[in-house]
Design an enzyme around this catalytic site. Structure first.
Site, PDB file in Angstrom:
ATOM      1  N   ARG A   1       0.893  -1.301  -0.047  1.00 37.05           N
ATOM      2  CA  ARG A   1       0.094  -0.092   0.018  1.00 37.05           C
ATOM      3  C   ARG A   1       1.082   1.309   0.077  1.00 37.05           C
ATOM      4  O   ARG A   1       0.913   1.946  -0.975  1.00 37.05           O
ATOM      5  CB  ARG A   1      -1.053   0.042   1.260  1.00 37.05           C
ATOM      6  CG  ARG A   1      -2.063   0.918   1.143  1.00 37.05           C
ATOM      7  CD  ARG A   1      -1.645   2.431   1.631  1.00 37.05           C
ATOM      8  NE  ARG A   1      -1.157   2.493   2.838  1.00 37.05           N
ATOM      9  CZ  ARG A   1      -0.803   3.760   3.433  1.00 37.05           C
ATOM     10  NH1 ARG A   1      -0.620   4.735   2.699  1.00 37.05           N
ATOM     11  NH2 ARG A   1      -0.031   3.543   4.537  1.00 37.05           N
ATOM     12  N   ASP A   2       1.500   1.607   1.125  1.00 35.53           N
ATOM     13  CA  ASP A   2       2.338   2.767   1.136  1.00 35.53           C
ATOM     14  C   ASP A   2       3.351   2.886   0.111  1.00 35.53           C
ATOM     15  O   ASP A   2       3.624   3.697  -0.253  1.00 35.53           O
ATOM     16  CB  ASP A   2       2.916   2.725   2.610  1.00 35.53           C
ATOM     17  CG  ASP A   2       3.339   4.098   3.333  1.00 35.53           C
ATOM     18  OD1 ASP A   2       3.902   4.807   2.390  1.00 35.53           O
ATOM     19  OD2 ASP A   2       3.353   4.438   4.266  1.00 35.53           O
TER      20      ASP A   2
ATOM     21  N   HIS B   1       3.609   3.843  13.068  1.00 36.27           N
ATOM     22  CA  HIS B   1       4.088   4.027  11.447  1.00 36.27           C
ATOM     23  C   HIS B   1       5.174   4.851  11.453  1.00 36.27           C
ATOM     24  O   HIS B   1       5.078   6.187  11.605  1.00 36.27           O
ATOM     25  CB  HIS B   1       2.764   4.196  10.785  1.00 36.27           C
ATOM     26  CG  HIS B   1       3.307   4.352   9.559  1.00 36.27           C
ATOM     27  ND1 HIS B   1       2.892   3.357   8.427  1.00 36.27           N
ATOM     28  CD2 HIS B   1       4.079   5.327   8.593  1.00 36.27           C
ATOM     29  CE1 HIS B   1       3.435   3.706   7.334  1.00 36.27           C
ATOM     30  NE2 HIS B   1       3.804   4.901   7.440  1.00 36.27           N
TER      31      HIS B   1
ATOM     32  N   HIS C   1       8.834   6.467   9.799  1.00 32.41           N
ATOM     33  CA  HIS C   1       9.574   6.665   8.744  1.00 32.41           C
ATOM     34  C   HIS C   1      11.188   6.844   9.207  1.00 32.41           C
ATOM     35  O   HIS C   1      11.734   7.061  10.005  1.00 32.41           O
ATOM     36  CB  HIS C   1       9.180   8.021   7.740  1.00 32.41           C
ATOM     37  CG  HIS C   1       7.794   7.832   7.211  1.00 32.41           C
ATOM     38  ND1 HIS C   1       7.314   8.466   6.290  1.00 32.41           N
ATOM     39  CD2 HIS C   1       7.151   6.603   7.121  1.00 32.41           C
ATOM     40  CE1 HIS C   1       6.116   7.878   5.759  1.00 32.41           C
ATOM     41  NE2 HIS C   1       6.070   6.810   6.328  1.00 32.41           N
TER      42      HIS C   1
ATOM     43  N   CYS D   1      11.931   8.255  -0.260  1.00 30.20           N
ATOM     44  CA  CYS D   1      11.324   9.495   0.452  1.00 30.20           C
ATOM     45  C   CYS D   1      11.498  10.648  -0.689  1.00 30.20           C
ATOM     46  O   CYS D   1      12.522  11.143  -0.964  1.00 30.20           O
ATOM     47  CB  CYS D   1      12.244   9.722   1.706  1.00 30.20           C
ATOM     48  SG  CYS D   1      11.932  11.243   2.469  1.00 30.20           S
TER      49      CYS D   1
ATOM     50  N   ASN E   1       9.623   4.830   4.352  1.00 30.54           N
ATOM     51  CA  ASN E   1       9.386   3.890   5.330  1.00 30.54           C
ATOM     52  C   ASN E   1      10.527   3.239   5.813  1.00 30.54           C
ATOM     53  O   ASN E   1      11.427   2.857   5.152  1.00 30.54           O
ATOM     54  CB  ASN E   1       8.379   3.015   4.808  1.00 30.54           C
ATOM     55  CG  ASN E   1       6.849   3.414   4.371  1.00 30.54           C
ATOM     56  OD1 ASN E   1       6.189   3.896   5.499  1.00 30.54           O
ATOM     57  ND2 ASN E   1       6.333   3.375   3.288  1.00 30.54           N
TER      58      ASN E   1
HETATM   59 ZN    ZN Z   1       4.530   5.470   5.455  1.00 33.18          ZN
END
Ligand code: ZN
Length: 312
Positions: A11-12, A208, A210, A241, A250
């Site tokens: 997803r991300d 979550h 990063h 990023c 992530n």
């Molecule tokens: Zn993320």
């Protein structure tokens, strides 16, 4: 002690790469992640295909992921419409993001805070209408909680109020999301305690994070210090990023699993089999940069997963 690594790459990660991974390749990647021991995967997002065409096949991906017994199939939903699709598809876990920066919320979701809380209430009502055995877990995720690129630091009082409102709206859990990569270890410990004071200890179990500024794993250790048991991560740091070329957005799943296992935690994930899953990912997205120190350097000679060194 068991720690859940929630894989968010499908997803991300995929929503942040330009290429659209073919549906068959997504299925093969998810199969490889499950084979490596992943127990929770965020497989997609129920957003209009016009906004994120990379995730247009989420319903089909959910149906495929559900064929893996024991896997928690998680999805992101921006509103009640997306949630209705997620419930119809049979997802086990729904995450609704709420940006604690209202400026960011308006820019991203075009919704004020009260409007997002209203969506949470509507989603909780839909879930409550379902038979108990089929009800998914419903998480409200506080994004930009460690700071916003538009507003900077967000007032503690705002964060606490929104956490309380999400729980009152019917969320099972409130997550903290470092959307901007601003988190530091001290802030992780402080904000987890702050949100728990409002939402309750049991309602805050996931982060979550990063790695935008290189503190991703340090922030995980800070999360472990305050009893966090679920960490999101993306295979190969997929998605990168946008603010820092060459840096992952992530946290890299492979590096996170290595660190946790080296600290004596049980992730249930095989680092060797993760490498095989990474090969599947790399083949499906040719030319897309993948990150990770463990993938580059390999495991230390004689490394024993899940066994902490003596002086912990
Ligand atoms: Zn993320």
């Amino acid at each position: 002690m068991k720690i859940l690594v929630s894989e968010v790459g499908p997803r991300d990660g995929l929503q942040n790469v330009a290429a659209t991974m073919p549906t068959a390749a997504k299925k093969a990647w998810i199969d490889a992640l499950v084979a490596a021991g992943c127990r929770e995967i965020e497989v997609g997002s129920f957003v209009p295909a016009t906004l994120i065409p990379q995730l247009a096949d989420t319903a089909e991906i959910v149906r495929h992921a559900l064929t893996h017994a024991g896997l928690t199939v998680a999805v992101l939903v921006p509103n009640r419409r997306g949630a209705a699709d997620a419930l119809a598809a049979g997802a086990h876990k729904l995450t609704l993001p709420l940006s604690v920066s209202e400026t960011h919320s308006l820019a991203n979701l075009r919704k004020t805070h009260p409007q997002v809380i209203e969506e949470a209430r509507a989603i909780a009502a839909m879930i409550a209408d379902m038979p108990v055995a089929r009800r998914p877990h419903f998480e409200g995720s506080l994004s930009t909680v460690f700071g916003c690129t538009l507003e900077g630091a967000i007032a503690d009082s705002t964060i606490q109020r929104l956490a309380g409102q999400l729980m009152a709206a019917g969320c099972d859990e409130v997550g903290l999301s470092d959307t901007t990569g601003y988190a530091t270890p001290n802030e992780v410990r402080r904000l987890v305690r702050l949100v728990r004071a409002e939402a309750g200890d049991a309602a805050v179990s996931g982060l979550h994070l990063h790695n935008t500024r290189g503190l991703g794993l340090a922030n995980v250790v800070a999360g472990l210090d305050v009893g966090i048991t679920t960490f999101d991560a993306s295979m190969g740091g997929l998605g990168g990023c946008p603010f820092a070329p060459g840096a992952s957005g992530n946290i890299v799943t492979e590096d996170l699993v290595f660190m946790l296992e080296a600290m004596g935690y049980d992730t249930g994930i095989s680092i060797e089999r993760l490498a095989a899953a990474r090969d599947v990912l790399a083949a499906a997205l040719p030319g897309e940069p993948l990150y990770g120190f463990v993938a580059d350097a390999g495991l230390p000679k004689g490394f024993r997963p899940g066994v902490a060194s003596a002086a912990a």
